[in-house]
Design an enzyme around this catalytic site. Structure first.
Site, PDB file in Angstrom:
ATOM      1  N   PHE A  47      89.173  97.691  62.281  1.00 45.91           N
ATOM      2  CA  PHE A  47      89.160  96.719  63.377  1.00 45.91           C
ATOM      3  C   PHE A  47      87.742  96.238  63.557  1.00 45.91           C
ATOM      4  CE2 PHE A  47      91.923  95.768  67.249  1.00 45.91           C
ATOM      5  CZ  PHE A  47      93.038  95.487  66.507  1.00 45.91           C
TER       6      PHE A  47
ATOM      7  N   GLU B 170      94.262  91.471  66.808  1.00 48.92           N
ATOM      8  CA  GLU B 170      93.138  91.629  65.887  1.00 48.92           C
ATOM      9  C   GLU B 170      93.610  92.323  64.618  1.00 48.92           C
ATOM     10  OE1 GLU B 170      89.674  92.863  67.954  1.00 48.92           O
ATOM     11  OE2 GLU B 170      88.603  93.479  66.154  1.00 48.92           O
TER      12      GLU B 170
ATOM     13  N   LEU C 246      98.487  86.481  72.954  1.00 47.20           N
ATOM     14  CA  LEU C 246      97.609  87.185  72.022  1.00 47.20           C
ATOM     15  C   LEU C 246      98.118  87.201  70.582  1.00 47.20           C
ATOM     16  CD1 LEU C 246      95.065  88.923  71.852  1.00 47.20           C
ATOM     17  CD2 LEU C 246      96.513  90.917  72.176  1.00 47.20           C
TER      18      LEU C 246
ATOM     19  N   ARG D 105      84.262  91.043  68.952  1.00 47.81           N
ATOM     20  CA  ARG D 105      85.076  89.967  69.514  1.00 47.81           C
ATOM     21  C   ARG D 105      84.240  88.835  70.102  1.00 47.81           C
ATOM     22  NH1 ARG D 105      90.012  93.386  72.294  1.00 47.81           N
ATOM     23  NH2 ARG D 105      91.144  93.705  70.356  1.00 47.81           N
TER      24      ARG D 105
ATOM     25  N   HIS E 241      91.033  87.860  77.788  1.00 45.79           N
ATOM     26  CA  HIS E 241      91.789  89.011  77.348  1.00 45.79           C
ATOM     27  C   HIS E 241      91.522  90.258  78.171  1.00 45.79           C
ATOM     28  CE1 HIS E 241      94.017  91.426  74.590  1.00 45.79           C
ATOM     29  NE2 HIS E 241      92.982  92.148  74.201  1.00 45.79           N
TER      30      HIS E 241
ATOM     31  N   GLN F  96      85.982  89.325  78.621  1.00 47.62           N
ATOM     32  CA  GLN F  96      86.145  89.210  77.171  1.00 47.62           C
ATOM     33  C   GLN F  96      87.106  88.091  76.799  1.00 47.62           C
ATOM     34  OE1 GLN F  96      88.134  92.415  74.649  1.00 47.62           O
ATOM     35  NE2 GLN F  96      86.137  92.225  73.708  1.00 47.62           N
TER      36      GLN F  96
ATOM     37  N   ARG G 209      83.945  94.720  74.778  1.00 46.15           N
ATOM     38  CA  ARG G 209      84.794  95.841  74.428  1.00 46.15           C
ATOM     39  C   ARG G 209      85.194  95.752  72.961  1.00 46.15           C
ATOM     40  NH1 ARG G 209      90.206  96.736  73.931  1.00 46.15           N
ATOM     41  NH2 ARG G 209      90.896  94.776  74.834  1.00 46.15           N
TER      42      ARG G 209
ATOM     43  N   HIS H 142      89.229  87.036  73.844  1.00 45.05           N
ATOM     44  CA  HIS H 142      89.734  87.487  72.550  1.00 45.05           C
ATOM     45  C   HIS H 142      89.698  86.290  71.625  1.00 45.05           C
ATOM     46  CE1 HIS H 142      92.334  89.112  69.474  1.00 45.05           C
ATOM     47  NE2 HIS H 142      92.322  90.281  70.068  1.00 45.05           N
TER      48      HIS H 142
END
Lengths: 265, 264, 573
Positions: free
Chosen positions: C122, C254, C251, C285, C350, C235, C385, C237
């Protein structure tokens, strides 16, 4: 599609009764039924009761009956419905109406509480080794988002009111996971036959037809469980072999509550 | 929570089920078509099995209703000695159960559709498969065992249908029989009970006796299991078609032209 | 005299039934406390189900070199070092235990060929670290915790909305709210309260967040006197759906990039080469979101204003097994077969890194008896994050909060007193929209708030823009006082919207004020007028609190990291 309006007939009412109310909503490319309900709330009737959370078909909150068929509102595209007729949106019929499209589904949560939870053997402190071949078929029942559309559609509950006898398809799926899990040590067959009432199901597969997650509820959960119950109760040859060899039995799930009954001698 | 408490808290005040669902039409087409198709097959096969014991062979061909061939001297049709096996296998089959509960018993006729009020056989009210006669459906596996034996005979008949006059032979009849037995094999081997028996009952393949081969077999049956309804319908049609073809040929409908090549 | 309400007493009251709330409920119940869990929705529907990609834990199953230290350093670096390092330390150490604990409660993760828990790569994680189940890990987590917690003796109050935290002097004393199904008021008396109520993404128009994420927990904690922290850190995304309009913001996990998905612009270039040639699509991100934003701004976007995300070069079966819900989502909602065509994606709001300030070891807020865990709390993620860290955050700090709240409650003999004035006041606020003839529509207030936040506190920010946003917020708050709604109290969504508007207005102000204070660009906070990192501001967190009825922002110095953690950072660089 822009500049068009779409006619919705939304059931509005409460436990004392209700009727369809007509709304006209502007069409937007790719819109789903839930978009229309949101439009109605914002611009036409602010107190239209709709239960929803994620609007991405992941939480299973917005279950309803659209044109007489149980569906998720967030996953039902307007352009997939007949264009020349009004779209009827009703609450789930098998559960008591709270208001408008919102029904009281708490019965399902009470059922879940009666099922003995996942029960592994004593913890030996080591991470588990489980091979893909052993767990492959367990991913499907875990896809359940608890929208309760299967419970709503199952005719045992919907038409025959056998809420006392049968847990419903959603919990057969739950049992499938527990029964087939290589680390769960409980024998769940008696519980399935007695308290869960798997015998009420006559495998007419409507649960499978309405599942928005495409879980093969009947083929992969209920029928395999019926076969396991048959091993125990409807197979005279196996019964004879058990009597002769007296093999070891797993501890059984209680038939009255979520507990475990002692291993039968 | 006890069962009594759950009963007491079961949903009570709710909208009654109905088959007049707003905006929903055409739901009755499927159950009624199924009912018509089943009825036609039952009438034809019953007639064939019970009353038409002549004209069931032609050259190397043998009607599947009359397989295995039992040379028996009694007034009734020999087919009834065997026919109950496939009948029982299909009657207890998980797919056919769905189809006839919907088509004949309207339990339910279609999804989310109201059911007509009707007395249920023997039980009075709906009891699912918990009481006689439907509880017998739990013995499906025993019909499977017997059906596998019958299937063996049908393969034997089919192989024989490719031998005639001491030589290899291919005719429309033998090809029809081959297609039929393949469809029947598909139907039998996609059976849910078989799926359970070969591996479905195992919780841990990596720990069980012969786990790997059983996992393999379970995987194979699982692959064709979704096509069980398709095999059920196609094999139903093919059985009838082979029977009709052989009877017609036996009555001389196609002339006496058992040839050794296509088209005779 | 207050309107009638019913009363429930619990040692520990948990507000929110997502991953953190349920994990806390299990822990507190096991510690012997009587536990109540309040959720705005049905059990198991919380925003946690939307988590897709996985939960980060240094199990080292596929990359044996991984350990807590690397996870610690990855998280600190990605948070641009303004994280609460003690939280990060506890988190990185405990996450693997929590994954195994979940497995023993019945969670099922994808497996390696050796039968261990599979881990996927990730963004900005050094090693393959995310334990996952296809692309529905959050569902697995919440279902496991749900099925476990219902057998612990905790009482769950479903579809119950808490709107005010009550205090007895300085100490938390209870919470007040109502049940959605019939609108009856309810008072919960409690010796300790755990906030696990999630984030505030709904104040933005384009968001992956669900209905519930309206920042109520943060706003209630603020009103109760708790300090908020890092609220400027929102954040984006990088990959949300952009088309059709109804799904904008939903969403796209990821995991798509984790499994090999490539980002391309309209010219077909893998533009991440320009922005982060080393990590490419798997950069953190904030970086990927800004890169997509820039490509679109500079005219190289996709037809619907995003970037192309392409995984169709992988075998179709692989995509359907690894990303089943993405496949389904695009097929049903956007008529796109992701095994054959690229997706179009753009940044979507997000996650809130900021929230209620907590102590790492106890999850305690600055209000005695009030705890916070999960997205509502702040500190673990710093300025950005890492993907997969939120799910492990929930269980690690849910456990800590549950344990510490139960311990705290044990030390209190009787339920604190609650004076009627607080309850009357809240009832007045709640009932006002029914009586007001002001004519403001709560849904439209919400939409206007979303427009303000998108225009003035979006992915890129400027001082004047933020100031203007603040002024608009003040005007909107005026209008929000005149919200009027029709209908009854029985399951009336306009009623909950009316209160949510007030919560979101408070939190929105905290976001903008902190964003004004941070005159630099760091992590998710991107100031066009201060595009550089300012080392001085890397030593502080911006705290928001209520002082004399007004919102006040101040900088709080970050305590120095102990040498052994310093070493961890250095040795992994």
């Amino acid at each position: 599609m822009p500049d068009e309006t779409i006619t919705f007939r939304v059931w509005r009412g409460d436990p004392s009764g209700g009727q369809e109310v007509e709304y006209r909503v502007p069409a937007v490319t790719g819109m789903v039924v839930l978009d229309a309900m949101h439009y109605i709330q914002a611009y036409l009737d602010g107190d239209l009761a709709v239960r929803w959370n994620c609007k991405a078909a992941k939480c299973g909150s917005c279950s309803a009956e659209i044109n007489g068929f149980p569906k998720l509102m967030c996953k039902t595209r307007i352009d997939g419905l007949p264009a020349d007729a009004p779209i009827h949106v009703h609450p789930m019929r098998s559960f008591p109406v709270i208001r408008d499209l919102v029904t009281d589904v708490s019965w399902n949560y009470r059922v879940n509480k009666e099922i003995a939870p996942f029960t592994p053997a004593e913890d030996d402190g080591e991470p588990w080794i489980m091979y893909q071949e052993d767990v492959q078929r367990l991913y499907e029942p875990r896809k359940c988002i608890e929208c309760f559309l299967c419970q709503n559609t199952c005719h045992v509950l919907r038409n025959h009111d056998d809420f006392a006898g049968y847990y419903g398809p959603r919990y057969m799926v739950r049992y499938q996971y527990l029964a087939m899990h290589p680390k769960d040590i409980l024998d769940r067959r008696e519980a399935l036959k007695q308290k869960a009432g798997i015998g009420y199901c006559n495998i007419t597969k409507c649960c499978q037809e309405v599942c928005p997650e495409h879980i093969h509820i009947t083929d992969n959960a209920i029928i395999p469980l019926k076969e396991r119950v048959a091993d125990e109760y409807y197979d005279p040859i196996r019964w004879a072999i058990r009597k002769l060899t007296g093999g070891e039995r797993k501890p059984e799930e209680s038939t009255t509550g979520p507990g475990i009954v002692e291993t039968p001698k | 929570m006890t069962v009594e408490e759950r009963v007491a808290e079961a949903p009570s005040v709710r909208q009654p089920p109905t088959n007049a669902m707003p905006g929903r039409g055409g739901w009755w087409i499927q159950p009624n078509s199924v009912a018509i198709a089943f009825t036609l097959f039952i009438l034809y096969s019953g007639w064939s099995v019970l009353f038409l014991s002549g004209h069931t062979t032609y050259g190397p061909y043998l009607s599947p209703f009359y397989s295995p061939h039992i040379p028996l001297n009694w007034p009734l049709s020999a087919a009834i000695l065997v026919a109950w096996v496939p009948l029982g296998f299909r009657a207890t089959c998980y797919y056919y159960r769905k189809a006839y509960y919907r088509a004949y018993f309207r339990d339910p006729p279609a999804c989310a559709i109201g059911e007509p009020q009707h007395p249920h056989l023997f039980a009075g009210s709906y009891s699912g498969e918990r009481k006689f006669p439907w509880v017998l459906n739990n013995f499906h596996r025993y019909f499977l065992y017997l059906a596998l034996i019958v299937l063996g005979f049908l393969w034997w008949d089919t192989i024989n249908a490719f031998h005639y006059g001491g030589t290899w032979y291919v005719g429309l009849g033998s090809l029809l029989m081959l297609a039929n037995v393949i469809l029947l094999t598909g139907y039998t081997f996609s059976c849910h009970a078989l799926r359970h028996l070969v591996g479905g009952s195992v919780d841990c393949f990596s720990c069980a006796f012969a786990g790997r081969p059983r996992h393999g077999m379970y995987g194979l049956v699982s692959k064709i299991n979704p096509y069980h309804p398709n095999f059920a319908w196609l094999s139903l049609a093919s059985v009838a078609a082979v029977d009709i073809y052989i009877r017609l040929a036996s009555y001389g409908a196609f002339g006496h032209c058992l040839g050794t090549h296509f088209g005779c | 005299m207050a309107v009638d309400y019913e009363i429930h007493d619990h040692d520990v009251l948990i507000i929110g039934a997502g991953g953190a709330g349920l994990r806390a409920a299990i822990q507190a119940s096991n510690a012997g406390a009587s536990v109540g869990v309040v959720t705005k929705s049905l059990l198991g529907k919380a925003h946690t189900v939307m988590a897709e990609g996985g939960m980060a834990a240094s199990l080292g199953n596929v990359d044996p070199a991984d350990n807590w230290k690397v996870h610690f350093a990855d998280t600190m670096r990605s948070g641009k070092m303004i994280n609460n390092w003690r939280m990060v330390e506890l988190f990185a150490k405990d996450a693997p235990n929590q994954v195994y604990q979940l497995e023993r409660w019945g969670a099922l993760f994808d497996r390696t060929p050796e039968g261990k828990i599979m881990q996927r790569p990730f963004g900005a994680h050094t090693y393959r670290r995310l334990a996952h189940v296809g692309d529905r890990t959050g569902l697995e987590l919440i279902r496991t915790l749900e099925d476990r917690s219902i057998h612990t003796g905790a009482t769950v109050y479903m579809e119950c909305i808490v709107t005010r935290l009550l205090k007895d002097g300085d100490h938390i004393a209870g919470a007040f709210g109502y049940f959605r199904d019939d609108g009856r008021f309810v008072l919960f008396r409690a010796k300790a309260i755990i906030l696990a109520s999630g984030g505030w993404g709904r104040m933005y128009k384009v968001t992956s967040n669900s209905w519930e994420c309206t920042g109520d927990g943060v706003a209630m904690a603020y009103e109760a006197g708790a300090e908020l922290r890092d609220t400027e850190m929102v954040q984006f995304h990088p990959t949300g759906m952009v088309w059709p309009p109804g799904v904008r913001g939903i969403l796209v996990t990821e995991g798509v990039r984790g499994e090999g998905g490539l980002l391309k612009n309209s010219l077909g270039e893998r533009f991440m080469e320009k922005y982060d040639p080393k990590k490419m699509e798997l950069s953190s991100r904030d970086v990927v979101a800004r890169s997509i934003y820039r490509e679109v701004q500079e005219g190289r976007g996709s037809p619907h204003g995003g970037a192309f995300l392409d995984i169709s070069y992988k075998p179709a079966d692989f995509i359907r097994t690894k990303l089943p819900s993405m496949y389904e989502q695009f097929k049903v909602l956007a008529d796109i077969d992701i095994t054959k065509e690229p997706m179009q994606v753009a940044p979507t709001v997000h996650y809130a890194m900021g929230g209620v300030d907590v102590d790492g070891d106890t999850a305690a807020t600055t209000v005695p008896g009030l705890y916070a865990a999960g997205e509502v709390a702040s500190g673990l993620h710093g300025a950005n994050r890492l993907g997969g860290n939120s799910l492990s955050d929930l269980v690690v700090f849910g456990t800590i909060a549950g344990q510490c709240a139960a311990d705290h409650a044990r030390g209190i003999a009787s339920f604190p007193g609650i004076d009627d004035a607080q309850i009357r006041d809240e009832q007045e606020i709640l009932l006002r929209p029914f009586e007001s003839g002001g004519g403001e529509n709560p849904y439209l207030i919400h939409q206007d708030l979303q427009d303000i936040m998108a225009d003035h506190a979006g992915i890129s920010r400027t001082g004047p823009g933020l100031e203007e946003g603040l002024a608009k917020l003040a005007a909107l708050r005026e209008r929000a006082c005149r919200i009027s709604i029709k209908g009854s109290r029985i399951f009336n969504p306009a009623w909950s919207m009316a209160r949510d508007d007030l919560f979101m207005l408070t939190v929105a102000e905290a976001v903008i004020r902190a964003a004004l204070a941070r005159t630099e660009s760091r992590g998710a906070h991107w100031r066009l007028d201060y595009p550089e990192l300012d080392p001085e501001q890397g030593k502080v967190n911006y705290m928001v609190c209520k002082a004399d009825g007004c919102m006040e922002v101040h900088a709080a110095p970050i305590p120095p990291m102990p040498p052994e953690l310093q070493e961890v950072i250095e040795e992994t660089s």
